[in-house]
Design an enzyme around this catalytic site. Sequence first.
Site, PDB file in Angstrom:
ATOM      1  N   LYS A   3      63.703 -15.483 -57.409  1.00 40.64           N
ATOM      2  CA  LYS A   3      61.867 -15.607 -57.708  1.00 40.64           C
ATOM      3  C   LYS A   3      61.451 -15.961 -56.919  1.00 40.64           C
ATOM      4  O   LYS A   3      61.428 -17.756 -56.778  1.00 40.64           O
ATOM      5  CB  LYS A   3      61.914 -15.886 -58.927  1.00 40.64           C
ATOM      6  CG  LYS A   3      62.833 -15.387 -60.267  1.00 40.64           C
ATOM      7  CD  LYS A   3      61.868 -14.197 -60.730  1.00 40.64           C
ATOM      8  CE  LYS A   3      62.340 -13.749 -61.854  1.00 40.64           C
ATOM      9  NZ  LYS A   3      61.935 -11.784 -62.404  1.00 40.64           N
TER      10      LYS A   3
ATOM     11  N   ASP B 212      62.424 -11.597 -55.826  1.00 39.82           N
ATOM     12  CA  ASP B 212      61.879 -11.153 -56.714  1.00 39.82           C
ATOM     13  C   ASP B 212      60.604 -11.589 -56.516  1.00 39.82           C
ATOM     14  O   ASP B 212      59.942 -12.699 -56.782  1.00 39.82           O
ATOM     15  CB  ASP B 212      62.397 -11.104 -57.958  1.00 39.82           C
ATOM     16  CG  ASP B 212      61.879  -9.815 -59.355  1.00 39.82           C
ATOM     17  OD1 ASP B 212      60.438  -9.372 -59.022  1.00 39.82           O
ATOM     18  OD2 ASP B 212      61.964 -10.032 -60.289  1.00 39.82           O
TER      19      ASP B 212
ATOM     20  N   GLU C  67      61.817  -7.159 -54.762  1.00 36.59           N
ATOM     21  CA  GLU C  67      61.040  -6.015 -55.900  1.00 36.59           C
ATOM     22  C   GLU C  67      59.591  -6.808 -55.931  1.00 36.59           C
ATOM     23  O   GLU C  67      59.319  -8.214 -56.194  1.00 36.59           O
ATOM     24  CB  GLU C  67      61.750  -7.276 -56.954  1.00 36.59           C
ATOM     25  CG  GLU C  67      61.511  -6.165 -58.767  1.00 36.59           C
ATOM     26  CD  GLU C  67      62.780  -6.108 -59.368  1.00 36.59           C
ATOM     27  OE1 GLU C  67      63.862  -5.658 -59.225  1.00 36.59           O
ATOM     28  OE2 GLU C  67      62.652  -6.877 -60.728  1.00 36.59           O
TER      29      GLU C  67
ATOM     30  N   ASP D 191      59.866  -3.024 -60.493  1.00 27.23           N
ATOM     31  CA  ASP D 191      59.724  -3.333 -61.421  1.00 27.23           C
ATOM     32  C   ASP D 191      59.059  -3.421 -62.225  1.00 27.23           C
ATOM     33  O   ASP D 191      59.290  -2.088 -63.410  1.00 27.23           O
ATOM     34  CB  ASP D 191      60.430  -4.930 -62.329  1.00 27.23           C
ATOM     35  CG  ASP D 191      61.177  -5.538 -63.380  1.00 27.23           C
ATOM     36  OD1 ASP D 191      61.689  -4.163 -63.679  1.00 27.23           O
ATOM     37  OD2 ASP D 191      61.669  -6.784 -63.112  1.00 27.23           O
TER      38      ASP D 191
ATOM     39  N   LYS E 245      65.480  -1.076 -66.907  1.00 19.33           N
ATOM     40  CA  LYS E 245      65.734  -2.538 -68.319  1.00 19.33           C
ATOM     41  C   LYS E 245      65.211  -1.536 -69.427  1.00 19.33           C
ATOM     42  O   LYS E 245      64.676  -1.012 -69.279  1.00 19.33           O
ATOM     43  CB  LYS E 245      64.787  -3.215 -67.970  1.00 19.33           C
ATOM     44  CG  LYS E 245      64.205  -4.768 -66.806  1.00 19.33           C
ATOM     45  CD  LYS E 245      63.314  -5.375 -66.884  1.00 19.33           C
ATOM     46  CE  LYS E 245      63.025  -6.217 -65.791  1.00 19.33           C
ATOM     47  NZ  LYS E 245      62.074  -7.456 -65.911  1.00 19.33           N
TER      48      LYS E 245
HETATM   49 MG   LIG Z   1      61.461  -7.717 -61.508  1.00 17.14          MG
END
Ligand SMILES: [Mg+2]
Length: 379
Positions: free
Chosen positions: A166, A195, A221, A246, A270
Amino acid sequence: MRIARIEAYIIQVELIKPYLTAGYAEGGMTAKPCVILRMTTDNGLQGFGESDPFPTFTYESPETVMHMIRNHLGPLVLGMDPANLVALHASMDALVPGWPFAKAPIDIAAHDILGQALGVPVYQLLGGQVRDRIPMLWPLGGDTPEANAHEAVQKIAEGYRSLHIKLGALSPEVDVARLRAISQAVGPEIPLMVDVNQGWDYSTALRTIRQLESLNISMVEQPLAANEIDAMAKLQASVNLPLSVDEALHSTHEAVTIIRQDAARVFSLKVGKCGGLFRTRQIAAIAEAARTPCFVNSMIEMGISVMASVHVAATVPNLVKHGHALMSNLRIKEDILLDGNFQYDGRDILVPQDCKGLGLKVDEDKLARLAQDHFVLEI
Ligand SMILES: [Mg+2]
């Protein structure tokens, strides 16, 4: 076969370790609520679904999911045949466009029931499996370079072969230092997917991504805000690393727009964000037609969502080659699925064989104990 009863619950999920991401900087996330849905048919079958919205990243929350199911989507689908998945989605979309996290648990439970009714696994309903195992990766939230490097080494020693890092919660300088420390600690053969969760503006993204290009970064991402598709296209044309969408990718329509504009070279799927298994599989097919690989991602989820993701991932030929985010239930203190519901081989998650529906083993006592809010709709 008709949907005769829908029951939904809110459950608070506590994380084993706080998770620092862009948009959630203060101390990191320690817990989040999710929605569990139980669907029952007039011939006595029962299926489960789950939804895990998080308002910082999605337009929906667990409370809005409960509201939309109780007042709009639930009354609509009561009496419908869960086997008619196209009609189920067309009806839901006609009543309320959008709201993927409210539609997903209905879709997942309908697939679970249909698989049981036909005596086949859900992945069979989605076209059949092209793989029997899926590698998992491990996510690292914002931390010091030393702490991130230490955890990265631990996770690689545990058998993970790729990491999800992250960025965007800390300064770009610290983020670059973190990535260099992690890369140096685990070696250049371990792919790192990063991400940013919409944490950068265009110039920060351009400057920072160029600094990352010498490391083994597999993809970047959502560096920009979800609605900045034009800027993502310009950025993708200016950097060598593939960008992934995303927060910008919920629907088949958005998938087409992203492909047309060449705004990303990886799709992050997702099941909740994409409105359930049916739409997730359609988005994966659009990606396949555009020669775009898919990354199977997760929210902070309990096991029902993870299992739904495993079933759809089993059917997608165009997956990215490294690990997928199918470890969410390993990051929470309690799951409502019974131990042993998931099978692993090292850090590969195995696609369940010979199950009917999703193959869920729900701990009913735990569900009753953890449920904080609850409603029932019946024909
Ligand atoms: Mg993501």
